[in-house]
Write an enzyme that holds these catalytic residues in place. Structure first.
Site, mmCIF file in Angstrom:
data_model
loop_
_atom_site.group_PDB
_atom_site.id
_atom_site.type_symbol
_atom_site.label_atom_id
_atom_site.label_comp_id
_atom_site.label_asym_id
_atom_site.label_seq_id
_atom_site.Cartn_x
_atom_site.Cartn_y
_atom_site.Cartn_z
ATOM 1 C CB SER A 30 24.940 -15.212 18.167
ATOM 2 O OG SER A 30 23.593 -15.615 18.199
ATOM 3 C CE LYS A 50 29.660 -19.775 18.068
ATOM 4 N NZ LYS A 50 28.630 -20.005 19.085
ATOM 5 C CG HIS A 98 29.130 -15.074 19.669
ATOM 6 N ND1 HIS A 98 29.881 -15.143 18.507
ATOM 7 C CD2 HIS A 98 28.066 -15.875 19.466
ATOM 8 C CE1 HIS A 98 29.275 -15.934 17.644
ATOM 9 N NE2 HIS A 98 28.171 -16.396 18.195
#
Ligand SMILES: *Cc1c(COP(=O)(O)O)cnc(C)c1O
Length: 398
Positions: free
Chosen positions: A187, A246, A215
């Protein structure tokens, strides 16, 4: 009258410890959005270009996703009334889990309150006394927390270093179970774990593989299904952990894998058993986000076009942008006060890009972590680039 047996002030530490953080520049000062998290949004009352949200495909404000949340809220109400194992399991939760399994190409899935809740609740159950958890040194803090809740022994291997992973595994015969955990996309740096090699090596040593794809989803792979699709190893990762917070634009975590995994996780994860389920509106919005992933492939394509353009331009301005291969684009600043000053200058020029400092990254590796989203136009990116150029010169980075 009450007599005092001790003279200590029981809460004085709060102010003292906070003051210490302020002095060192490690305190968090919150910015406040007064609009949705759009490519152009309102932060502390100022119109800015958003360059630090994880909302990669801008699904948080996608009309179909918002409408799904509204419709389900009207039908089911604002709250679920219970934990799922008692009275808080609604039809939308069941349907969402089927959709997640379809999205990840697994047999089954279990939906949790957040990605954090998956890592904190599931990891300590997968490995306990007599077991071994082996973790990449740059794994996310929620993985570290989940591992700390386990009675298993813990080991660290060097970042994405497969020779080091094998070195640690070589002495692992004595353990009952071995769990290898890695972020799919890291990340802070935006690099991708060699998940295909991890799966192969784990197979040789009889270890389980747990990949945190927070992610990766909505970003990696032709259909944005994440690191499994990226490496063509879908269904081969024992536990694919993910989040809707996300790229999928909503909130909520999940674990995808076999039916056995789902049955196990559902009966054992304390974070899942002891905390209420999401309102139906959240679950319905998650379903809609997965539908948009399927029917509107243009968003993932645009995300990558924007990402390539942004990285190329930033590098040609002379910035050190690390070795990211994803929309996470760090602009290396070195000392934290440089990163903070640069971020303030950018904000002044209408660009919201947050500084990331110790303890999230090493003390001398402070950075502006710019995050690209699909909805940014070429004009937005060019305007942001000229702010980066001006600010970068002023703080002496270029
Ligand atoms: C964001 C993130 C999480 C936590 O997910 P939430 O759904 O926001 O709780 C876990 N792991 C990684 C790698 C993340 O980036």
């Amino acid at each position: 009258m009450q007599t005092k047996k001790h003279s200590r002030n029981p809460t004085a530490f709060m102010k003292e410890e906070y003051q210490d953080l302020v002095t060192k520049g490690f305190d968090w000062r919150l910015r406040t959005l007064t609009s949705g998290s759009d490519p152009r949004c309102l932060v502390d009352g100022k119109k800015v270009i958003m360059l630090c949200s994880n909302n990669y495909l801008n699904l948080a404000t996608h009309p179909k996703v918002v409408k799904a949340a509204l419709d389900a809220t009207t039908r089911y109400g604002a709250g679920s009334g219970s934990v799922r194992p008692i009275a808080g399991n609604m039809a939308v939760h069941d349907e969402l889990e089927k959709r997640i399994a379809w999205f990840k190409k697994t047999e089954a899935s279990l939906f949790y309150q957040s990605g954090y809740a998956v890592n904190a609740g599931l990891i300590p159950q997968l490995a306990g006394e007599g077991d071994f958890i082996l973790s990449d040194e740059l794994n996310h803090g929620s993985i570290i927390d989940g591992s700390r809740l386990s009675k298993a022994e813990r080991g660290i291997y060097k970042h994405s270093d497969m020779a080091d992973l094998e070195r640690v595994l070589a002495n692992s015969e004595k353990y009952r179970r071995i769990l290898i955990i890695s972020d799919g996309v890291f990340s802070m740096d935006g690099d991708v774990a060699p998940a295909d090699q991890i799966v192969r090596i784990a197979g040789e040593y009889g270890a389980m593989v747990y990949i945190d794809d927070s992610h990766g989803e909505a970003v990696l792979g032709e259909h944005g299904r994440g690191v499994g699709e990226h490496f063509h190893i879908e269904g081969k990762i024992d536990v694919e952990m993910g989040t809707f917070s996300k790229g999928l634009g909503v909130v909520g975590g999940f674990a995808a894998g076999s039916n056995d995994l789902r049955n196990f996780a559902l009966n054992k994860s304390r974070s899942w058993l002891l905390s209420a389920s999401h309102p139906a509106g959240v679950a319905a919005a998650c379903i809609a986000a997965l539908e948009v992933m399927e029917t509107e492939p243009q968003h993932v394509k645009q995300l990558w076009e924007n990402t390539h353009y942004w990285k190329k331009q930033l590098a040609s301005l002379g910035f050190d942008i690390g070795n990211s291969v994803t929309p996470i684009t760090p602009v290396m600043c070195g000392e934290s006060h440089t990163a903070k000053k640069f971020s303030d200058l950018l904000y002044g020029m209408g660009v919201f890009a947050f500084p990331i400092v110790f303890p999230m990254v090493a003390r001398d590796r402070a950075r502006i972590r710019s995050m690209i989203t699909a909805g940014l136009t070429r004009a937005d990116l060019d305007e942001a680039l000229s702010a980066f150029e001006k600010g970068g010169k002023e703080v002496g980075l270029i």
